[in-house]
Enzyme design. Structure first.
Site, PDB file in Angstrom:
ATOM      1  CE1 TYR A 109     -26.564 -26.966 -40.170  1.00 61.40           C
ATOM      2  CE2 TYR A 109     -27.288 -28.950 -40.833  1.00 61.40           C
ATOM      3  CZ  TYR A 109     -27.753 -28.068 -40.546  1.00 61.40           C
ATOM      4  OH  TYR A 109     -28.375 -28.424 -39.354  1.00 61.40           O
ATOM      5  CG  HIS A 112     -10.092 -33.047 -43.144  1.00 60.63           C
ATOM      6  ND1 HIS A 112     -10.983 -32.528 -43.880  1.00 60.63           N
ATOM      7  CD2 HIS A 112      -9.148 -32.432 -42.482  1.00 60.63           C
ATOM      8  CE1 HIS A 112     -10.291 -31.085 -43.818  1.00 60.63           C
ATOM      9  NE2 HIS A 112      -9.458 -31.291 -42.908  1.00 60.63           N
ATOM     10  CD  GLU A 170     -19.573 -23.280 -41.198  1.00 60.69           C
ATOM     11  OE1 GLU A 170     -19.431 -23.258 -42.419  1.00 60.69           O
ATOM     12  OE2 GLU A 170     -20.328 -24.771 -40.689  1.00 60.69           O
ATOM     13  CE1 TYR A 193      -5.901 -24.608 -43.277  1.00 58.47           C
ATOM     14  CE2 TYR A 193      -6.538 -25.907 -45.570  1.00 58.47           C
ATOM     15  CZ  TYR A 193      -6.851 -25.626 -43.779  1.00 58.47           C
ATOM     16  OH  TYR A 193      -7.373 -25.990 -42.749  1.00 58.47           O
ATOM     17  CD  GLN A 217      -6.195 -33.691 -39.438  1.00 63.77           C
ATOM     18  OE1 GLN A 217      -7.365 -33.815 -40.314  1.00 63.77           O
ATOM     19  NE2 GLN A 217      -5.879 -32.378 -39.937  1.00 63.77           N
TER      20      GLN A 217
END
Length: 390
Positions: free
Chosen positions: A263, A153, A253, A274, A91
């Site tokens: 949070y 991430h 979210e 997963y 990513q």
């Protein structure tokens, strides 16, 4: 503790069976606005972010490390010089591009990217700014380098508020939630895993940040307990910061971000592991941890976020728009105060929507990408006159 009420909004599915054929786009129906999807530019490789400049140019990042210019509707063949080398794997790569609020006078661009390290897991989310002149990026300076390591991430979304403060999202770097969940790096204020930070436009720390005077906490942190924020936007009326973030398998979210709040990742949430489908979290609620305003189960692969303020779709003003990658959809969320009261799915099955922006022309622009690096387009939503009886 003040909690935001969790709402699983009713979904109003738009009838949208029309297809793009040979460059022609027929009208798609929405509850309040008919629209068409027009291809603006094609053949981009893993585009991630789009930004509009005074004078009409558009900038688009490609994750392999290229910053591209669209001028007068054409994608220029040469990438912008001066962009730093990126770590392009998984990513990682070139991420967000954002002009300074006063770009017309100072020519400052802000870019986030995955900065190479000694090993793959040492790559970090970094923020640079530089002057963009004559199609080049010069006077580049790094103004933030995240203290975090891991795989994927990276997050890297940027938002400027009305006071000129810069918010930057930082992912949890895919550190697995093993052992004592409360000990996960996203719950630890000594690092940047799973945080949103607030900075001055030069990277300095504002003195009124919530953790400035807390021993052991990094003073730039604004909120924590995030997994992988993929959308940041400032509400045009309230000035509140909103964010959307990836859950794991389920549990995407939307949150209203408040200073100093936790949070919950990975202690609370609505997703599962997963492959195995086994539970991750200790539960869905815990005192001292915020509840999401909206959650998706199953996940839609949440991405960019924006609030619409333009004049091309007047009945969409004030609505929140969120992209879906796995879901291949654009979600239009109608709000009442801090609540989401309705949802409509638009632009279905046109590809993985990576970023959403309102252009200076009032149209809505969608960046799409492909996991395998196949060329993909940027689309524009334009209104279609609704005929009588339709």
């Amino acid at each position: 503790m003040r909690r935001t009420r969790l709402i699983i909004a009713a979904i109003v599915l738009a009838a949208s069976t029309s297809l793009v054929v040979s460059g022609q786009t027929t009208a798609l129906k929405s509850a309040v606005h008919d629209y068409k999807v027009v291809t603006v530019v094609d053949a981009l490789i893993q585009p991630w972010s789009i930004a509009f400049l005074p004078g009409g140019d558009t900038l688009i990042t490609e994750r392999p490390g290229r910053l591209r210019i669209v001028r007068q509707g054409k994608l220029l063949p040469q990438a912008v010089d001066g962009v730093p080398k990126v770590f392009h794997s998984g990513q990682g790569g070139l991420l967000e591009v954002m002009p300074h609020p006063n770009f017309a006078s100072n020519r400052l661009l802000y870019i986030t990217y995955s900065k190479p390290g000694a090993t793959d897991t040492d790559s970090r989310t970094a923020l640079i700014r530089g002057r963009f002149e004559n199609d080049r990026l010069t006077q580049v300076e790094e103004i933030f380098d995240a203290v975090s390591k891991g795989r994927n991430h990276y997050s890297g979304k940027i938002a400027f508020d009305k006071n000129g403060f810069l918010f930057l999202s930082l992912g949890d770097r895919q550190v697995p939630p093993e052992g004592k969940l409360e000990a996960h790096p996203a719950q630890d204020l000594t690092n940047h895993h799973g945080k949103i930070v607030r900075l001055h436009d030069d990277g300095k720390v504002p003195t009124d940040n919530p953790f400035v005077n807390r021993a052991g906490a990094r003073p730039e942190i604004w909120s924590y307990g995030h997994r992988n924020v993929q959308g940041l936007a400032i509400h045009p009326e309230t000035g509140d910061l909103w964010a959307d973030e990836h859950g794991p398998q389920g549990g995407d979210e939307v949150n209203r971000i408040q200073p100093g709040k936790n949070y919950g990742w990975p202690v609370i949430g609505f997703g599962v592991n997963y492959t195995t489908g086994l539970a991750i979290h200790a539960g869905t609620h815990r005192d001292g941890m915020e509840q999401p305003v909206r959650v998706w189960v199953p996940s839609i692969g949440i991405s960019g976020m924006m609030f619409y303020t333009g004049d091309k779709f007047p009945q969409w003003r004030g609505n929140m728009f969120i992209g879906g990658m796995n879901g291949q959809q654009l979600s239009r969320l109608t709000m009442s105060g801090e609540r989401i009261v309705n949802e409509e799915e638009l632009v279905q099955q046109r590809g993985r929507i990576r970023d959403i922006r309102q252009g200076p022309d009032g149209f809505i622009y969608l960046v799409t990408d492909d996991r395998d690096g196949k060329p993909t387009p940027v689309y524009r939503l334009e209104p279609v006159q609704r005929t009588a009886g339709s």
